[in-house]
Design a protein around this motif. Structure first.
Motif, short mmCIF file in Angstrom:
data_model
loop_
_atom_site.label_atom_id
_atom_site.label_comp_id
_atom_site.label_asym_id
_atom_site.label_seq_id
_atom_site.Cartn_x
_atom_site.Cartn_y
_atom_site.Cartn_z
N VAL A 135 0.86 -1.19 0.00
CA VAL A 135 0.00 0.00 0.00
C VAL A 135 0.89 1.24 0.00
N CYS A 136 0.84 2.00 -1.09
CA CYS A 136 1.67 3.20 -1.18
C CYS A 136 1.25 4.21 -0.11
N ARG A 137 2.24 4.88 0.48
CA ARG A 137 1.95 5.83 1.55
C ARG A 137 1.46 7.17 1.00
N HIS A 138 1.45 7.34 -0.33
CA HIS A 138 0.92 8.57 -0.88
C HIS A 138 -0.61 8.49 -0.94
N ARG A 139 -1.17 7.71 -1.87
CA ARG A 139 -2.62 7.61 -1.93
C ARG A 139 -3.13 6.18 -2.02
N VAL A 162 8.45 0.70 -6.95
CA VAL A 162 8.04 2.01 -7.46
C VAL A 162 6.53 2.00 -7.66
N CYS A 163 5.87 2.99 -7.06
CA CYS A 163 4.41 3.05 -7.19
C CYS A 163 4.06 3.48 -8.62
N PRO A 164 3.14 2.75 -9.26
CA PRO A 164 2.81 3.07 -10.66
C PRO A 164 2.01 4.38 -10.78
N TYR A 165 1.46 4.89 -9.67
CA TYR A 165 0.54 6.03 -9.77
C TYR A 165 1.31 7.35 -9.92
N HIS A 166 2.12 7.75 -8.91
CA HIS A 166 2.86 9.02 -9.02
C HIS A 166 4.34 8.83 -8.73
N LYS A 167 4.79 7.56 -8.83
CA LYS A 167 6.23 7.23 -8.81
C LYS A 167 6.93 7.48 -7.48
S1 FES Z 1 -0.40 6.55 -4.84
FE1 FES Z 1 1.60 5.91 -4.93
S2 FES Z 1 2.69 7.59 -5.65
FE2 FES Z 1 0.66 8.30 -5.53
#
Ligand code: FES
Ligand SMILES: [Fe+2]
Length: 360
Positions: free
Chosen positions: A75-79, A94-99
């Protein structure tokens, strides 16, 4: 044996078909147990990863640069996006959403468009840790960072009991997946039910002497062994399509007999002189279950022939009979009557351990 207290069936019919019940199981049973997650050989190099569900939680297990296995919530800590899917190999996560980029130790290493974020504290934004431990080459995960029991404590006596199979010395020969239209607990209950052996497997297990079998509850887990009937003993020894495992064939005691075991909550294991088959039960819905089987042994045999017979027993016979019960479970007359004193006692014990975690 004292049969004064008859074993009891302790779960209501709803436990076998209501999705809300399955969600509670995922939270309280699968989310709080040590669960099989594959073989250490699947994580052969630095950066090898595999995603796995632990109840409602989505985890990733990865081997880091110091050769250590780590488990994190995927679970990415961004979103909150999932970082990786399935299996693979990577240098960083590497998160595919906002890297956003995480090291194999879970630390947040980099944030793309960094100037858009003020005062980011990388140290406090690492991946949420889960737990991973290994036993005999088998990888187990736990969704909690600090489980109440270590894997060794969780396994208890079954850890020592199955040690002579030396699964860490065996190779993963082949995997196979079957699915069936029944609740996952019906499969477990059938797996630990000694009474059905005569009637559901009259031909496929005809060579085995069910009367001489031994079964034993080891805490939350269960083991069983049964010899071949005397008249079939020689034929049985030479009938396997897989080569014998020398250290099992020569092991003293019951290890060379036909074994069926159960590691709570969802892991039947089948053993013999030529195989160690780990069958992971994955509930897809309250009424549909997948069973993923990893066959371990010695290479050089006919794995397809093994699975042909194995699937005839597990899918053709066991799954068919529990699908039959599943079709009745919503009936107003569905109810479980008296259980056999010793042959069905393990079902009652399974319910006890299950209910302890469900905390109903
Ligand atoms: S949700 Fe992973 S970088 Fe935005
Ligand atoms: Fe069976």
């Amino acid at each position: 044996m004292n049969y004064l207290i008859a074993p009891q069936y302790k779960l209501p019919a709803e436990a076998y078909f209501e999705e809300s019940w399955l969600i509670q199981e995922k939270r309280k049973i699968f989310g709080a147990s040590w669960l099989y997650a594959g073989q250490t050989s699947e994580f052969h190099e630095h950066g090898s990863y595999k995603t796995i569900k632990a109840g409602l939680d989505e985890l990733v297990v990865v081997r880091d640069k110091h050769d250590q296995l780590n488990a994190f919530h995927n679970v990415c800590r961004h979103r909150g996006a999932q970082l990786v899917q399935g299996t693979g190999q990577c240098g960083t996560l590497v998160c595919p959403y906002h890297k956003w980029t995480y090291g194999l130790d879970g630390h947040l290493r980099g944030v793309a468009k960094h100037d858009q974020f003020t005062d980011i504290d990388n140290m406090s934004l690492g991946l949420h840790p889960a737990s991973v431990e290994t036993w005999m080459g088998l990888v187990f995960i736990n969704a909690n960072e600090h489980p109440t029991e270590s894997l060794t404590e969780w396994l208890g006596d079954i850890g020592k009991e199955l040690a002579p199979f030396g699964a860490d010395k065996l190779e993963l020969l082949k995997s196979d997946t079957i699915s069936f239209e029944a609740n996952w607990k019906f499969y477990i209950e059938n797996h630990i039910d000694w009474l059905h052996l005569w009637f559901v497997h009259p031909e496929t297990l005809a060579a085995l002497d069910h009367d001489k079998g031994q079964f034993e509850q080891l805490g939350r887990h269960w083991v069983s062994y049964e010899p071949a009937k005397r008249e079939h003993a020689q034929a049985y020894k030479t009938s396997s399509p897989l080569p014998d495992i020398p250290h099992v064939k020569d092991a003293i005691g019951r290890y060379s007999e036909n074994g069926a075991h159960f590691i709570f909550p969802n892991l039947p294991i089948f053993t013999g002189t030529s195989f160690f088959a780990i069958a992971e039960l994955i509930p897809l819905t309250a009424e549909k279950t997948q069973m993923k089987v990893n066959l371990l042994g010695v290479p050089g045999g006919d794995e397809d022939a093994f699975f042909e017979l194995f699937n005839e027993i597990t899918k053709g016979e066991d799954a068919r009979i529990i699908e039959n019960i599943q079709r009745n479970v919503r009936s107003k007359h569905f109810a479980v009557g008296p259980l056999a004193h010793s042959y069905e006692k393990a079902i009652s014990d399974f319910h006890d351990h299950y209910l302890k975690l469900m905390d109903l």
